[in-house]
Scaffold this motif. Structure first.
Motif, PDB file in Angstrom:
ATOM      1  N   GLU A  91      38.968  31.672  37.937  1.00  0.00           N
ATOM      2  CA  GLU A  91      38.523  33.216  37.629  1.00  0.00           C
ATOM      3  C   GLU A  91      37.874  33.885  38.808  1.00  0.00           C
ATOM      4  O   GLU A  91      38.251  35.106  39.011  1.00  0.00           O
ATOM      5  CB  GLU A  91      37.453  33.251  36.162  1.00  0.00           C
ATOM      6  CG  GLU A  91      38.056  32.888  35.045  1.00  0.00           C
ATOM      7  CD  GLU A  91      38.864  33.837  34.441  1.00  0.00           C
ATOM      8  OE1 GLU A  91      38.825  35.093  34.885  1.00  0.00           O
ATOM      9  OE2 GLU A  91      39.577  33.580  33.655  1.00  0.00           O
ATOM     10  N   LEU A  92      37.264  32.803  39.647  1.00  0.00           N
ATOM     11  CA  LEU A  92      37.055  33.456  40.800  1.00  0.00           C
ATOM     12  C   LEU A  92      38.036  34.116  41.794  1.00  0.00           C
ATOM     13  O   LEU A  92      37.896  35.149  42.471  1.00  0.00           O
ATOM     14  CB  LEU A  92      36.087  32.430  41.766  1.00  0.00           C
ATOM     15  CG  LEU A  92      34.683  32.013  41.269  1.00  0.00           C
ATOM     16  CD1 LEU A  92      34.161  30.726  42.088  1.00  0.00           C
ATOM     17  CD2 LEU A  92      33.886  33.316  41.715  1.00  0.00           C
ATOM     18  N   ASN A  93      39.078  33.482  41.622  1.00  0.00           N
ATOM     19  CA  ASN A  93      40.355  33.960  42.386  1.00  0.00           C
ATOM     20  C   ASN A  93      40.726  35.276  41.947  1.00  0.00           C
ATOM     21  O   ASN A  93      41.319  35.919  42.570  1.00  0.00           O
ATOM     22  CB  ASN A  93      41.632  32.727  42.363  1.00  0.00           C
ATOM     23  CG  ASN A  93      41.066  31.620  43.136  1.00  0.00           C
ATOM     24  OD1 ASN A  93      40.352  31.409  43.965  1.00  0.00           O
ATOM     25  ND2 ASN A  93      41.566  30.461  42.432  1.00  0.00           N
ATOM     26  N   SER A 104      38.714  37.789  39.969  1.00  0.00           N
ATOM     27  CA  SER A 104      37.773  38.753  39.935  1.00  0.00           C
ATOM     28  C   SER A 104      36.623  38.656  40.918  1.00  0.00           C
ATOM     29  O   SER A 104      35.961  39.669  41.053  1.00  0.00           O
ATOM     30  CB  SER A 104      36.877  38.418  38.468  1.00  0.00           C
ATOM     31  OG  SER A 104      37.845  38.607  37.283  1.00  0.00           O
ATOM     32  N   GLY A 105      36.575  37.638  41.759  1.00  0.00           N
ATOM     33  CA  GLY A 105      35.757  37.682  42.945  1.00  0.00           C
ATOM     34  C   GLY A 105      34.191  37.531  42.347  1.00  0.00           C
ATOM     35  O   GLY A 105      33.942  36.644  41.593  1.00  0.00           O
ATOM     36  N   GLU A 106      33.198  38.229  43.239  1.00  0.00           N
ATOM     37  CA  GLU A 106      31.892  37.948  43.011  1.00  0.00           C
ATOM     38  C   GLU A 106      31.350  38.378  41.757  1.00  0.00           C
ATOM     39  O   GLU A 106      30.212  37.698  41.223  1.00  0.00           O
ATOM     40  CB  GLU A 106      30.935  38.563  44.147  1.00  0.00           C
ATOM     41  CG  GLU A 106      31.267  38.187  45.510  1.00  0.00           C
ATOM     42  CD  GLU A 106      30.596  38.665  46.736  1.00  0.00           C
ATOM     43  OE1 GLU A 106      29.808  39.613  46.148  1.00  0.00           O
ATOM     44  OE2 GLU A 106      30.658  38.193  47.836  1.00  0.00           O
ATOM     45  N   ASP A 107      31.807  39.356  41.216  1.00  0.00           N
ATOM     46  CA  ASP A 107      31.248  39.729  39.563  1.00  0.00           C
ATOM     47  C   ASP A 107      31.337  38.480  38.689  1.00  0.00           C
ATOM     48  O   ASP A 107      30.633  38.629  37.880  1.00  0.00           O
ATOM     49  CB  ASP A 107      32.251  40.901  39.181  1.00  0.00           C
ATOM     50  CG  ASP A 107      31.895  42.324  39.814  1.00  0.00           C
ATOM     51  OD1 ASP A 107      30.832  42.379  40.413  1.00  0.00           O
ATOM     52  OD2 ASP A 107      32.628  43.265  39.629  1.00  0.00           O
ATOM     53  N   THR A 108      32.465  37.629  39.011  1.00  0.00           N
ATOM     54  CA  THR A 108      32.644  36.652  38.180  1.00  0.00           C
ATOM     55  C   THR A 108      31.140  35.866  37.889  1.00  0.00           C
ATOM     56  O   THR A 108      30.899  35.093  37.175  1.00  0.00           O
ATOM     57  CB  THR A 108      33.688  35.636  38.503  1.00  0.00           C
ATOM     58  OG1 THR A 108      34.955  36.307  38.298  1.00  0.00           O
ATOM     59  CG2 THR A 108      33.901  34.354  37.800  1.00  0.00           C
TER      60      THR A 108
END
Length: 290
Positions: free
Chosen positions: A141-143, A145-149
């Motif tokens: 999921e980091l890939n 959504s980024g830092e919000d994840t």
């Protein structure tokens, strides 16, 4: 068997919660408006059931437990729900449900800390596997959504921690006053907390809700709040918090399937591996338990 079936169907209905909330976010609502309207719809139902239970029995022993019930209602269905919905604004329904799954792990750990409940080897291995599955999905999921994840997952993790206290300590009160009375009071009190919170920090007149959003709100309040809350409470009463938590681990499987089908969320090999680890972890627990 009745407790087992209540836990399964309660888990299935709770699993729809994330889907309904995502639909509501798509209609322009946010965390505060969703949780407020959800509990505003639920409150008359809980109060009605409470009044009905009062008329059926002359037992008023619940009054001595009101402070504890108020505390459990606050942490279990106000604080936990708010943290969960806030996190769901930032992460997928799949990751949110898998993160909430960690509450059975917390129940087991808290049970060992507060009540000296032993942790069997099978439980430890199965929970390690499910955590591994959660981490696989989190990294994937980091890939997307980024830092919000990271922040969203932290919010849901704290929601799981709050709910684990509710499950663990709620068992003590449920055994004294019954699951129906406990659920009616805890949910009514938590609904009042939610309405007071919104009244203090927001303006009810600014709520703008479409007809489609009202439909999803009713579905969320009735079929993913009221009905499963009684099912889960009675399951805790009949088979205990640990086993209810274990059966609750099927929730991520249900939610992930519906998220891919209804919300068109991505489902990669990492999601599949994480899902298989969760299923296999549940299988170990099922085999280990007579």
């Amino acid at each position: 068997m009745i407790g087992f079936m209540l836990a399964v169907f309660g888990t299935a209905l709770f699993s729809l919660k994330s889907i309904f909330i995502k639909f509501l976010y798509a209609e322009g609502l946010n965390t505060d408006s969703v949780i407020t309207l959800r509990m505003a719809i639920s409150l008359p139902i809980y109060l009605g059931i409470f009044i009905w239970l009062q008329k059926r029995s002359d037992d008023r022993s619940y009054r001595s437990f009101l402070p504890m019930i108020a505390f459990l209602g606050f942490i279990g269905y106000f604080l936990s729900s708010w943290l969960d919905l806030k996190g769901l604004e930032m992460i997928s329904a799949q990751l949110e449900r898998l993160t909430l799954f960690t509450y059975p792990i917390m129940v087991a750990i808290l049970g060992a800390i507060f009540f000296k409940t032993p942790l069997s080897r099978a439980v430890i291995w199965s929970l390690l596997m499910t955590y591994s599955g959660l981490m696989l999905v989190f990294v994937e999921e980091l890939n997307f959504s980024g830092e919000d994840t990271v922040f969203g997952t932290l919010m849901v993790f704290l929601a799981a921690l709050s709910f684990s206290f509710y499950v663990l300590f709620g068992k003590q009160v449920i055994s004294k006053i019954g699951s129906q009375m406990f659920t009616s009071l805890a949910m009514s009190i938590s609904s009042v907390f939610v309405l007071l919170y919104f009244g203090l920090f927001h303006d009810f007149s600014q709520l703008d809700v479409s007809s489609k959003a009202w439909f999803w709100l009713v579905m969320l309040a009735v079929f993913s709040t009221v009905v499963p809350s009684y099912m889960i409470a009675e399951a805790i009463h009949k088979i205990g918090p640990a086993q209810t938590g274990i059966i609750g681990s099927l929730g991520p499987v249900m939610t992930m399937g519906m998220a891919v089908w209804l919300l068109h969320e991505p489902f990669t090999s990492y999601h599949l591996a994480g899902l298989l680890l969760v299923v296999f972890g549940v299988g170990i627990l099922t085999k280990a338990k007579p």
